[in-house]
Design a protein around this motif. Structure first.
Motif, mmCIF file in Angstrom:
data_model
loop_
_atom_site.group_PDB
_atom_site.id
_atom_site.type_symbol
_atom_site.label_atom_id
_atom_site.label_comp_id
_atom_site.label_asym_id
_atom_site.label_seq_id
_atom_site.Cartn_x
_atom_site.Cartn_y
_atom_site.Cartn_z
ATOM 1 N N LEU A 133 7.488 -17.284 13.994
ATOM 2 C CA LEU A 133 6.028 -16.632 13.226
ATOM 3 C C LEU A 133 6.859 -16.449 11.985
ATOM 4 C CD1 LEU A 133 7.160 -12.884 15.274
ATOM 5 C CD2 LEU A 133 5.462 -14.615 15.888
ATOM 6 N N LEU A 134 5.027 -16.674 11.759
ATOM 7 C CA LEU A 134 4.887 -16.930 10.253
ATOM 8 C C LEU A 134 5.542 -15.555 9.946
ATOM 9 C CD1 LEU A 134 1.459 -18.528 9.699
ATOM 10 C CD2 LEU A 134 3.813 -19.752 9.628
ATOM 11 N N HIS A 135 5.569 -15.389 8.427
ATOM 12 C CA HIS A 135 6.080 -14.048 7.814
ATOM 13 C C HIS A 135 5.069 -13.087 7.957
ATOM 14 C CE1 HIS A 135 7.734 -11.586 4.532
ATOM 15 N NE2 HIS A 135 6.443 -11.692 3.840
ATOM 16 N N GLU A 136 3.554 -13.567 7.234
ATOM 17 C CA GLU A 136 2.066 -13.117 7.833
ATOM 18 C C GLU A 136 2.716 -11.570 8.959
ATOM 19 O OE1 GLU A 136 -2.341 -12.995 6.222
ATOM 20 O OE2 GLU A 136 -0.889 -14.542 6.146
ATOM 21 N N THR A 137 1.774 -12.904 9.767
ATOM 22 C CA THR A 137 2.355 -12.804 11.148
ATOM 23 C C THR A 137 3.056 -11.476 11.028
ATOM 24 O OG1 THR A 137 1.649 -14.783 12.138
ATOM 25 C CG2 THR A 137 2.080 -12.889 14.221
ATOM 26 N N TRP A 138 4.792 -11.662 11.081
ATOM 27 C CA TRP A 138 5.553 -10.265 11.160
ATOM 28 C C TRP A 138 5.683 -9.204 10.169
ATOM 29 C CZ3 TRP A 138 8.979 -9.032 14.301
ATOM 30 C CH2 TRP A 138 9.785 -8.388 14.081
ATOM 31 N N PHE A 139 4.418 -9.474 9.414
ATOM 32 C CA PHE A 139 4.243 -8.144 8.247
ATOM 33 C C PHE A 139 3.391 -7.592 8.960
ATOM 34 C CE2 PHE A 139 1.497 -7.164 4.792
ATOM 35 C CZ PHE A 139 2.446 -6.536 3.804
ATOM 36 N N ASN A 140 2.305 -8.448 10.333
ATOM 37 C CA ASN A 140 1.077 -7.944 10.264
ATOM 38 C C ASN A 140 1.250 -6.773 11.641
ATOM 39 O OD1 ASN A 140 -0.822 -8.786 8.422
ATOM 40 N ND2 ASN A 140 -1.594 -9.809 9.387
ATOM 41 N N ALA A 141 2.670 -7.424 12.183
ATOM 42 C CA ALA A 141 2.996 -6.737 13.207
ATOM 43 C C ALA A 141 3.929 -5.743 13.248
ATOM 44 C CB ALA A 141 3.892 -7.720 13.955
ATOM 45 N N VAL A 142 4.452 -5.551 11.862
ATOM 46 C CA VAL A 142 5.355 -4.552 11.168
ATOM 47 C C VAL A 142 4.829 -3.041 10.968
ATOM 48 C CG1 VAL A 142 7.356 -3.670 9.854
ATOM 49 C CG2 VAL A 142 7.391 -5.297 11.169
ATOM 50 N N ASN A 143 3.482 -4.073 10.354
ATOM 51 C CA ASN A 143 2.527 -2.433 9.411
ATOM 52 C C ASN A 143 2.417 -1.239 10.714
ATOM 53 O OD1 ASN A 143 3.425 -2.834 6.868
ATOM 54 N ND2 ASN A 143 1.257 -4.647 6.305
ATOM 55 N N GLU A 144 1.314 -2.644 12.002
ATOM 56 C CA GLU A 144 0.937 -1.997 12.594
ATOM 57 C C GLU A 144 1.510 -0.865 13.399
ATOM 58 O OE1 GLU A 144 -1.024 -3.809 16.488
ATOM 59 O OE2 GLU A 144 0.456 -3.757 16.256
ATOM 60 N N TYR A 145 3.090 -1.269 13.782
ATOM 61 C CA TYR A 145 4.085 -0.711 14.073
ATOM 62 C C TYR A 145 3.761 0.596 13.594
ATOM 63 C CZ TYR A 145 8.081 2.428 15.177
ATOM 64 O OH TYR A 145 9.031 3.045 15.797
ATOM 65 N N TYR A 146 4.488 0.965 12.569
ATOM 66 C CA TYR A 146 4.325 2.046 11.744
ATOM 67 C C TYR A 146 2.998 2.658 11.527
ATOM 68 C CZ TYR A 146 8.855 0.592 9.804
ATOM 69 O OH TYR A 146 10.435 0.748 9.709
ATOM 70 N N SER A 147 1.515 1.879 11.702
ATOM 71 C CA SER A 147 0.140 2.167 11.403
ATOM 72 C C SER A 147 0.172 3.891 12.602
ATOM 73 C CB SER A 147 -0.827 1.277 11.389
ATOM 74 O OG SER A 147 -0.262 1.275 10.007
ATOM 75 N N LEU A 148 0.216 2.674 13.919
ATOM 76 C CA LEU A 148 0.627 3.628 15.119
ATOM 77 C C LEU A 148 1.556 4.997 15.071
ATOM 78 C CD1 LEU A 148 0.165 0.545 17.445
ATOM 79 C CD2 LEU A 148 -1.690 2.369 16.724
ATOM 80 N N MET A 149 2.112 4.949 14.460
ATOM 81 C CA MET A 149 3.517 5.860 14.462
ATOM 82 C C MET A 149 3.076 6.674 13.940
ATOM 83 S SD MET A 149 6.307 5.044 16.554
ATOM 84 C CE MET A 149 7.697 6.014 15.553
ATOM 85 N N LEU A 150 2.247 6.479 12.523
ATOM 86 C CA LEU A 150 1.652 7.312 11.995
ATOM 87 C C LEU A 150 0.446 8.654 12.853
ATOM 88 C CD1 LEU A 150 1.138 9.235 8.815
ATOM 89 C CD2 LEU A 150 0.172 7.037 8.486
ATOM 90 N N VAL A 151 -0.654 7.520 13.478
ATOM 91 C CA VAL A 151 -1.502 8.598 13.705
ATOM 92 C C VAL A 151 -1.093 8.691 14.586
ATOM 93 C CG1 VAL A 151 -2.122 6.600 15.108
ATOM 94 C CG2 VAL A 151 -4.318 7.254 14.068
ATOM 95 N N ASN A 152 -0.551 9.124 15.811
ATOM 96 C CA ASN A 152 0.288 9.237 16.840
ATOM 97 C C ASN A 152 1.232 11.038 16.397
ATOM 98 O OD1 ASN A 152 -1.292 7.759 18.843
ATOM 99 N ND2 ASN A 152 0.423 5.963 18.471
ATOM 100 N N ARG A 153 0.959 10.584 15.066
ATOM 101 C CA ARG A 153 1.960 11.975 15.188
ATOM 102 C C ARG A 153 3.518 11.837 14.915
ATOM 103 N NH1 ARG A 153 -2.952 12.041 13.599
ATOM 104 N NH2 ARG A 153 -3.840 14.446 13.724
ATOM 105 N N ASN A 154 4.457 10.461 15.191
ATOM 106 C CA ASN A 154 5.909 10.573 15.617
ATOM 107 C C ASN A 154 5.819 10.734 14.323
ATOM 108 O OD1 ASN A 154 5.873 10.303 17.794
ATOM 109 N ND2 ASN A 154 4.363 8.110 18.303
ATOM 110 N N LEU A 155 5.529 10.424 12.754
ATOM 111 C CA LEU A 155 6.369 10.377 11.795
ATOM 112 C C LEU A 155 6.402 11.829 10.379
ATOM 113 C CD1 LEU A 155 5.099 6.481 10.193
ATOM 114 C CD2 LEU A 155 7.103 7.585 11.578
ATOM 115 N N CYS A 156 5.732 12.645 11.397
ATOM 116 C CA CYS A 156 5.500 13.728 10.691
ATOM 117 C C CYS A 156 5.852 14.500 11.629
ATOM 118 C CB CYS A 156 4.167 14.174 10.592
ATOM 119 S SG CYS A 156 3.206 12.793 9.998
#
Length: 321
Positions: A109-132
């Motif tokens: 996987l390209l670095h940018e692709t891996w970067f975007n996938a990891v970012n998405e994970y944390y965004s979804l965790m946030l919006v689903n209230r899993n980080l609060c």
């Protein structure tokens, strides 16, 4: 989720570190990998390797359901975003583990692709209230939060920049993005910035409304971006409606714009907007001192509210920040 799609798995996924910024100093990741080296049955553990150009950027370990956790899941470890010394340590540990067992998948996987996938994970965790631990903020309607006039205002600024020869292109960073109202204008203009904001509640609001791109937004302090990005990482750094900027708090805003310069490439566009002339003069002075060649632009209108004054310029070569 992009991670599951890229890796071809259906089970749940959990990153070990609690946030993207934690990935810069991935202590838990390194601790767990050290423990795996001494695991007696390591050759029987299901592992997926993620790599780029021969370097291991991620390892996934399968965790079968048991009486404590009733579902199968994969634990995700990555050193791709760590400081150089810790990234090297991650790769050394990963290679030692892979010498003990073979991965069932080896995915490039390209670095940018891996970067975007990891970012998405944390965004979804946030919006689903899993980080609060608790959340008392109730969702609001799009119309109550976002103003089309405000979005139009930013679009007009972009056209002004085009005429002045400062149009942002390439690798873009938007600092202090809030809930994404200005980011939405950038999207609509065909731009794809990485947007950062220290207030996770406002990012959550933008994600809930489908305004912010979960792959391209993160909770991060704009006064500390050089901790997470290397010099020259961006071809433009922008911040819309910074402030309020006063004499008593100008130290914070000076740090923010200097940090912006520190991660900007030579010749990169720097753009910041505020609501008053005294505010932009404070920012302009800091930017000039940081080696940015630019100008203050009077952008006042009859409403007198948003983006009334702006500074735009370019980072000069061989500038020490």
């Amino acid at each position: 989720m992009l991670l599951q799609e890229l890796l071809g798995i259906d089970e749940d996924i959990y990153l070990i570190e609690e946030s993207y910024t934690s990935q810069r100093n991935p202590e838990l990741t390194l601790q767990y990998l050290n423990r795996f080296l001494n695991f007696p049955d390591i050759e029987n553990i299901r592992i997926i390797r993620v790599r780029q150009a021969g370097h291991t950027t991620g390892l996934l370990f399968f965790n079968p359901a048991d009486e404590d956790v009733p579902v199968d899941f994969w634990s995700v470890f990555t050193g791709a975003f760590a400081q150089p010394a810790l990234k090297e340590k991650f790769e050394t540990l990963a290679d030692s583990l892979l010498n003990l067992t073979s991965p069932e998948k080896d995915i490039e996987l390209l670095h940018e692709t891996w970067f975007n996938a990891v970012n998405e994970y944390y965004s979804l965790m946030l919006v689903n209230r899993n980080l609060c631990t608790s959340c008392s903020v109730k969702p609001e309607s799009y119309g109550n939060v976002f103003s089309e006039n405000r979005i139009k205002r930013v679009a007009e600024i972009l056209e002004l920049l085009r005429k002045k020869g400062y149009y942002p292109e390439g690798r873009l960073l938007e600092v202090c993005c809030g809930n994404g109202m200005s980011t939405l204008a950038l999207y609509r203009s065909g731009l794809d910035p990485l947007a950062i904001e220290i207030n996770k509640c406002t990012i959550c609001q933008g994600l809930e409304q489908g305004v912010l791109n979960p792959q391209r937004v993160m909770v991060m302090d704009a006064a500390a971006v050089s901790r997470y990005f290397e010099p020259g990482s961006f071809d433009a750094v922008m911040g819309f409606m910074l402030g309020l900027v006063y004499e008593f708090n100008k130290g914070l805003w000076v740090r923010i714009v200097r940090e912006a310069v520190s991660v900007a490439a030579d010749g990169a566009v720097l753009l910041f907007t505020v609501s008053s002339k005294p505010e932009i003069e404070i920012l302009a002075d800091a930017l000039f001192r940081a080696g940015v060649d630019g100008e203050i632009v009077d952008n006042t209108d009859s409403e007198g509210a948003y983006d009334q004054w702006l500074f735009v310029g370019r980072r000069q070569k061989n500038t020490s920040t």
